[in-house]
Design a protein around this motif. Structure first.
Motif, PDB file in Angstrom:
ATOM      1  N   SER A  77       0.847  -1.191   0.000  1.00  0.00           N
ATOM      2  CA  SER A  77       0.000   0.000   0.000  1.00  0.00           C
ATOM      3  C   SER A  77       0.887   1.247   0.000  1.00  0.00           C
ATOM      4  CB  SER A  77      -0.950   0.007   1.198  1.00  0.00           C
ATOM      5  OG  SER A  77      -0.218   0.044   2.404  1.00  0.00           O
ATOM      6  N   ASP A  78       2.146   1.083   0.383  1.00  0.00           N
ATOM      7  CA  ASP A  78       3.135   2.163   0.315  1.00  0.00           C
ATOM      8  C   ASP A  78       4.072   1.864  -0.855  1.00  0.00           C
ATOM      9  OD1 ASP A  78       5.068   4.092   0.616  1.00  0.00           O
ATOM     10  OD2 ASP A  78       5.397   3.716   2.754  1.00  0.00           O
ATOM     11  N   GLN A  79       3.629   2.222  -2.054  1.00  0.00           N
ATOM     12  CA  GLN A  79       4.369   1.897  -3.276  1.00  0.00           C
ATOM     13  C   GLN A  79       5.779   2.467  -3.261  1.00  0.00           C
ATOM     14  OE1 GLN A  79       2.407   2.486  -7.138  1.00  0.00           O
ATOM     15  NE2 GLN A  79       4.295   3.397  -7.900  1.00  0.00           N
ATOM     16  N   ARG A  80       5.932   3.698  -2.824  1.00  0.00           N
ATOM     17  CA  ARG A  80       7.264   4.318  -2.842  1.00  0.00           C
ATOM     18  C   ARG A  80       8.244   3.573  -1.946  1.00  0.00           C
ATOM     19  NH1 ARG A  80       6.267  10.825  -2.904  1.00  0.00           N
ATOM     20  NH2 ARG A  80       5.383  10.920  -4.991  1.00  0.00           N
ATOM     21  N   ALA A  81       7.795   3.172  -0.771  1.00  0.00           N
ATOM     22  CA  ALA A  81       8.677   2.435   0.140  1.00  0.00           C
ATOM     23  C   ALA A  81       9.062   1.086  -0.462  1.00  0.00           C
ATOM     24  CB  ALA A  81       8.002   2.242   1.496  1.00  0.00           C
ATOM     25  N   ALA A  82       8.104   0.432  -1.099  1.00  0.00           N
ATOM     26  CA  ALA A  82       8.388  -0.861  -1.726  1.00  0.00           C
ATOM     27  C   ALA A  82       9.386  -0.704  -2.868  1.00  0.00           C
ATOM     28  CB  ALA A  82       7.094  -1.489  -2.235  1.00  0.00           C
ATOM     29  N   MET A  83       9.196   0.314  -3.685  1.00  0.00           N
ATOM     30  CA  MET A  83      10.120   0.532  -4.800  1.00  0.00           C
ATOM     31  C   MET A  83      11.503   0.922  -4.282  1.00  0.00           C
ATOM     32  SD  MET A  83       8.583  -0.247  -7.498  1.00  0.00           S
ATOM     33  CE  MET A  83       7.324  -1.282  -6.825  1.00  0.00           C
ATOM     34  N   ALA A  84      11.543   1.710  -3.211  1.00  0.00           N
ATOM     35  CA  ALA A  84      12.835   2.076  -2.619  1.00  0.00           C
ATOM     36  C   ALA A  84      13.564   0.822  -2.137  1.00  0.00           C
ATOM     37  CB  ALA A  84      12.635   3.065  -1.473  1.00  0.00           C
ATOM     38  N   LEU A  85      12.824  -0.112  -1.548  1.00  0.00           N
ATOM     39  CA  LEU A  85      13.417  -1.376  -1.103  1.00  0.00           C
ATOM     40  C   LEU A  85      13.978  -2.155  -2.292  1.00  0.00           C
ATOM     41  CD1 LEU A  85      13.897  -3.558   1.109  1.00  0.00           C
ATOM     42  CD2 LEU A  85      11.615  -4.415   0.555  1.00  0.00           C
TER      43      LEU A  85
END
Length: 156
Positions: A7-15
């Motif tokens: 649900s937190d796309q930016r955090a997932a992509m950063a990972l």
């Protein structure tokens, strides 16, 4: 971190980008392994676009991660249920089964999730792959989460 809610796309992509950097994976290699152009993934990282589930699963897999639809525990005491999003039809069938179990009409689901019935049925049939943001909305409306998790058996 070995698991993140999408649900937190930016955090997932950063990972995923941090993992790419840690592994030293070059963009050309990632394109071959993940079948996703790095500039597309950069749009996802910035939040300028939402990846299709097919592209996200491919990109994540190339970096050693799996993507799951996870049903949160029900009040009935049933434990969490996980379905790999490599099986989009299976995941959509689970969502529709939960819609039916909850006694929701298609209209109820549209109101609750903001996703049109036409789109959801198209995803269920496998004719289209939903954008991550849309699948998250549908999943959350039915008590599910989309999770990115480090694969248990992955070789660099």
């Amino acid at each position: 971190m070995s698991e993140i809610n999408l649900s937190d796309q930016r955090a997932a992509m950063a990972l995923l980008f941090a993992e790419r950097d840690r592994l030293g994976v070059r963009p050309e290699s990632l394109r071959k392994r993940g079948r996703v152009a790095i500039n597309s993934a950069q749009y996802w990282l910035r939040g300028d676009a939402s990846p299709s589930i097919r592209n996200l699963v491919s990109f994540a897999s190339a970096l050693g991660f799996d993507v799951f639809l996870v049903q949160t525990p029900r009040a009935s005491g049933a434990g969490p249920r996980e379905i790999s999003l490599t099986d989009q039809r299976g995941a959509m069938a689970a969502l529709f089964a939960e819609k039916d179990r909850a006694g929701l009409t298609v209209f109820d689901l549209e109101v609750k999730s903001g996703i049109s019935a036409k789109a959801a049925y198209s995803w269920r049939a496998g004719r289209q792959s939903p954008a991550l943001a849309n699948l998250v909305a549908l999943a959350q409306a039915l008590g599910f989460e989309i999770i990115l998790r480090r694969a248990k058996t992955w070789q660099q």
